[in-house]
Scaffold this motif. Structure first.
Motif, PDB file in Angstrom:
ATOM      1  N   VAL A  54      28.208  14.361 -29.632  1.00 24.36           N
ATOM      2  CA  VAL A  54      27.340  13.758 -30.644  1.00 24.36           C
ATOM      3  C   VAL A  54      27.559  12.250 -30.631  1.00 24.36           C
ATOM      4  CG1 VAL A  54      26.659  13.767 -33.076  1.00 24.36           C
ATOM      5  CG2 VAL A  54      27.610  15.850 -32.045  1.00 24.36           C
ATOM      6  N   PHE A  85      26.421  12.440 -39.450  1.00 20.89           N
ATOM      7  CA  PHE A  85      26.974  13.741 -39.056  1.00 20.89           C
ATOM      8  C   PHE A  85      27.452  14.506 -40.289  1.00 20.89           C
ATOM      9  CE2 PHE A  85      30.778  16.223 -37.859  1.00 20.89           C
ATOM     10  CZ  PHE A  85      30.276  17.037 -36.856  1.00 20.89           C
ATOM     11  N   ALA A 134      24.572  15.547 -42.588  1.00 19.23           N
ATOM     12  CA  ALA A 134      23.758  16.610 -41.980  1.00 19.23           C
ATOM     13  C   ALA A 134      24.428  17.967 -42.156  1.00 19.23           C
ATOM     14  CB  ALA A 134      23.533  16.316 -40.500  1.00 19.23           C
ATOM     15  N   LEU A 164      22.598  20.497 -36.132  1.00 20.82           N
ATOM     16  CA  LEU A 164      22.114  19.157 -35.787  1.00 20.82           C
ATOM     17  C   LEU A 164      20.764  19.215 -35.086  1.00 20.82           C
ATOM     18  CD1 LEU A 164      25.412  17.413 -34.600  1.00 20.82           C
ATOM     19  CD2 LEU A 164      24.373  17.436 -36.878  1.00 20.82           C
ATOM     20  N   CYS A 179      15.685  16.182 -34.435  1.00 21.03           N
ATOM     21  CA  CYS A 179      16.578  16.322 -33.277  1.00 21.03           C
ATOM     22  C   CYS A 179      16.329  17.542 -32.408  1.00 21.03           C
ATOM     23  CB  CYS A 179      18.032  16.331 -33.757  1.00 21.03           C
ATOM     24  SG  CYS A 179      18.516  14.821 -34.622  1.00 21.03           S
TER      25      CYS A 179
END
Length: 412
Positions: A134, A330, A333, A351, A367
């Motif tokens: 990530v 991150f 989310a 994600l 994403c």
């Protein structure tokens, strides 16, 4: 703002622990846990590029600051503390592979990329262990060419080049000469990507290299001046020092074109007169652009600056804010997903399912792309003002022309 933030005691302990060992090159151990949390930690790896011949100083500052904020002010991720296993990289594939093996051993649920030039070397081990990578911008263009087992919250390299070249062409600029540090991934950009973009956009573009270990910026500046392009500068910068050296050399040679300094910001503070009129790109809003940013971005800049400023001995700059944004996006989310599966595959699924999600300091992201790791193609291009501020050329996000992105493998 240069004052220490008021945060819970747990966050202060976390930050102190990180300062003691986040950038150690010894076998890393998890950092950032607090005994005040009742739920088990969420542990991630961090490919820390603060060392080696092409360092990205400030990434570890952003991590330390983000952990203080996440585990302190946010109370972790739905009650889980966020822990980090740091591993220093040196731009070599061998070191990235070694770090990946360590992360697999430590059973992390994701690995955070700190703008590494050799992150693709970590992918085989991580993918086999179902641990997603990530990051923000995939500095390794090989990493940025596929979507398997990775998510990047910022635009890929192609977007920044396309967006910048689009803006330059709209200004009437017809030629650019851009330099990049000589690494294997750089050749992907200069030899393969830049010519395709130039031809597609109808602009003359030339790329040149400089040594990672013994750069001669007077020579680089001379090459640019000899070409006499409308725009000269950097595709990407390995450090703020590179930007400062190249801008100084170009000004000394009386280069009259527009100077493009990639993502550098610190050189503006050190020499605003030389910086004025130059251009730089970003995947997020920057402190220098605060007065031009929308209200929500201004509030996030204030928050990030508070925590980054509190890191003793830390480097505040583009990469610090970028890494802070990465970790906070991150964490938010995962928190928004509620009772999400916190294994590697579960984190990847969460994600990849993000849709119109407000990223920290960045645009809304979606994403789920099957052809690229990026969650957005949008970027910002700034022009440095005489007062040292950075003003967006379009006032807001630039979206590269989809038809141009379509000709770049992995760009959409």
């Amino acid at each position: 703002m240069r004052r220490s933030p008021t945060v819970p005691l747990a966050a202060t302990v976390i930050a102190a622990t990180l300062l003691a060992g986040c950038s150690s090159s010894s076998t890393p151990t998890p950092q950032g846990a607090s005994p005040t949390f009742s739920k088990p930690p969420i542990t991630v790896g961090f490919l820390n590029p603060s060392g080696g011949p092409v360092p990205q100083p400030g990434t570890d500052t952003g991590v330390k600051a983000a952990l203080s904020y996440i585990n302190g002010e946010l109370g972790g991720i739905n009650g889980h503390p966020l822990e980090v296993v740091p591993c220093d990289t040196d731009t070599t594939p061998e070191r990235a592979q070694s770090c990946a093996n360590t992360f697999v051993e430590k059973k992390v649920v994701a690995v955070m990329d700190g703008y590494n030039l050799s992150s693709s070397a970590a992918l085989p081990a991580l993918t086999a262990a179902q641990i997603p990578l990530v990051g923000m911008i995939p500095f390794d263009s090989v990493t940025g060419a596929k979507a398997e087992n990775r998510v990047f919250f910022a635009a890929p390299q192609a977007s920044f080049l396309i967006g910048a070249l689009q803006a330059f062409k709209a200004e009437g600029k017809k030629s650019v000469t851009l330099a990049l540090v000589d690494t294997p991934s750089s050749h992907q950009t200069i030899d393969n990507l830049l010519p395709v973009l130039a031809k597609t956009l109808g602009i003359s573009a030339k790329g040149i290299y400089f040594s990672a270990t013994s750069p001669n910026f007077t020579a680089v500046a001379s090459s640019i001046v000899q070409d006499n392009p409308d725009v000269g500068g950097l595709v990407a910068s390995p450090s703020e020092a590179v930007c400062s050296a190249l801008v100084k050399a170009l000004r000394q040679l009386q280069y009259q074109g527009e100077i493009f300094t990639a993502a550098c910001t610190d050189y503006i503070k050190s020499s605003p007169a030389q910086a004025a009129g130059g251009a730089l790109y970003s995947s997020t809003w920057l402190p220098a652009a605060a007065k031009y940013a929308p209200a929500d971005a201004q509030a996030e800049l204030t928050l990030a600056q508070k925590y980054i400023s509190a890191v003793n001995g830390g480097t505040a700059g583009y990469y610090a804010y970028g890494e802070f944004a990465l970790f906070v996006t991150f964490a938010k989310a995962l928190a928004a997903a509620g009772d999400a599966d916190l294994t590697g595959p579960g984190v990847l699924k969460t994600l990849k399912a993000l849709k119109d999600f407000p990223s920290f300091l960045g645009p809304k992201i979606t994403c789920g792309s099957a052809t690229s790791p990026n969650c957005t193609t949008q970027m910002l291009l700034f022009v440095v003002q005489p007062d040292g501020t950075a003003k967006p050329t379009t006032g807001t996000w630039i979206t590269p022309v989809p038809q141009v992105l379509a000709v770049i493998p992995g760009a959409v």
